[in-house]
Design a protein around this motif. Structure first.
Motif, PDB file in Angstrom:
ATOM      1  N   GLN A   1     -11.255  -2.563  -3.916  1.00 44.27           N
ATOM      2  CA  GLN A   1     -10.476  -2.903  -5.110  1.00 44.27           C
ATOM      3  C   GLN A   1     -11.348  -2.934  -6.366  1.00 44.27           C
ATOM      4  OE1 GLN A   1      -7.299  -2.017  -3.794  1.00 44.27           O
ATOM      5  NE2 GLN A   1      -7.074  -2.976  -5.791  1.00 44.27           N
TER       6      GLN A   1
ATOM      7  N   GLU B   1      -4.119   5.570  -0.792  1.00 43.38           N
ATOM      8  CA  GLU B   1      -3.253   4.405  -0.538  1.00 43.38           C
ATOM      9  C   GLU B   1      -2.604   4.486   0.841  1.00 43.38           C
ATOM     10  OE1 GLU B   1      -3.570   1.961  -2.332  1.00 43.38           O
ATOM     11  OE2 GLU B   1      -4.306   2.794  -4.211  1.00 43.38           O
TER      12      GLU B   1
ATOM     13  N   GLU C   1       0.840  -1.212   0.000  1.00 45.00           N
ATOM     14  CA  GLU C   1       0.000   0.000   0.000  1.00 45.00           C
ATOM     15  C   GLU C   1       0.873   1.259   0.000  1.00 45.00           C
ATOM     16  OE1 GLU C   1      -3.234  -0.130  -0.476  1.00 45.00           O
ATOM     17  OE2 GLU C   1      -3.376  -2.307  -0.276  1.00 45.00           O
TER      18      GLU C   1
ATOM     19  N   GLU D   1     -11.503   0.597  -7.333  1.00 44.35           N
ATOM     20  CA  GLU D   1     -10.218   1.140  -7.795  1.00 44.35           C
ATOM     21  C   GLU D   1      -9.873   0.644  -9.200  1.00 44.35           C
ATOM     22  OE1 GLU D   1      -7.155   2.041  -4.819  1.00 44.35           O
ATOM     23  OE2 GLU D   1      -8.768   3.494  -4.999  1.00 44.35           O
TER      24      GLU D   1
ATOM     25  N   HIS E   1      -5.092   3.343   3.208  1.00 36.49           N
ATOM     26  CA  HIS E   1      -5.201   1.881   3.202  1.00 36.49           C
ATOM     27  C   HIS E   1      -4.126   1.270   4.106  1.00 36.49           C
ATOM     28  CE1 HIS E   1      -7.137   2.003  -1.097  1.00 36.49           C
ATOM     29  NE2 HIS E   1      -7.916   2.515  -0.165  1.00 36.49           N
TER      30      HIS E   1
END
Ligand SMILES: [Fe+2]
Ligand SMILES: [Fe+2]
Length: 163
Positions: free
Chosen positions: A134, A57, A24, A137, A60
């Protein structure tokens, strides 16, 4: 007798999550690099888009860090790979981002398999948010790649970016 607490998640999953912090943070740096590539061409909205992605990110990584602390895991931060700001083209930059997002999706799928195989429902539950994230994304990166690949002038395309 001292009471040693049982770990809340399986050690196999814990190991993979510790590695995932590095993935990440690596993605964070890669998105910073893509944002910088666009900023250097005065494509400020494209830059803002990818800098925003970089910030996600980092979030995350922090989400995993907080979870590992909550479940009582000890860990250090892994090294992250260098990220170049040089790309052949905008399409090259965005297609690399799409490739990373697909590989991160595989990483979470493989962690979910480990969690299920280990009967680790606490860990499995934690992974759900990332699996959903995800899908989003990958899908948004596919859209940006389609926009860049359409041949539209990148300055004009800035009007179409949702920031
Ligand atoms: Fe991520
Ligand atoms: Fe991502």
């Amino acid at each position: 007798m001292p009471n040693t607490p049982q770990p809340l998640i399986s050690s196999k999953l814990a190991q993979k999550l510790k590695e995932q912090i590095g993935h990440e943070l690596g993605a964070h740096q890669q998105y910073l690099a893509i944002g910088t590539y666009f900023a250097q061409q005065n494509l400020d909205k494209w830059a803002t888009l990818f800098y925003g992605q970089a910030a996600e990110e980092k979030e995350h990584a922090l989400k995993i860090v907080r979870f590992l602390v909550d479940v009582g895991e000890a860990f250090d931060f892994p090294a992250i790979p260098a990220a170049s700001t040089r790309f052949k083209s905008a399409a090259d930059a965005v297609s690399q981002a799409l490739k990373w997002e697909r590989s991160v999706t595989e990483q979470f799928q493989s962690m979910a398999k480990v969690a299920l195989a280990e009967g680790d429902f606490v860990g499995f539950q934690f992974l759900q948010w990332f699996l959903e994230e995800q899908v989003e994304e990958v899908s948004s990166m596919e859209k940006y790649l389609a926009l860049v690949d359409s041949g539209i002038n990148l300055f004009q395309a800035e009007a179409l970016l949702e920031l």
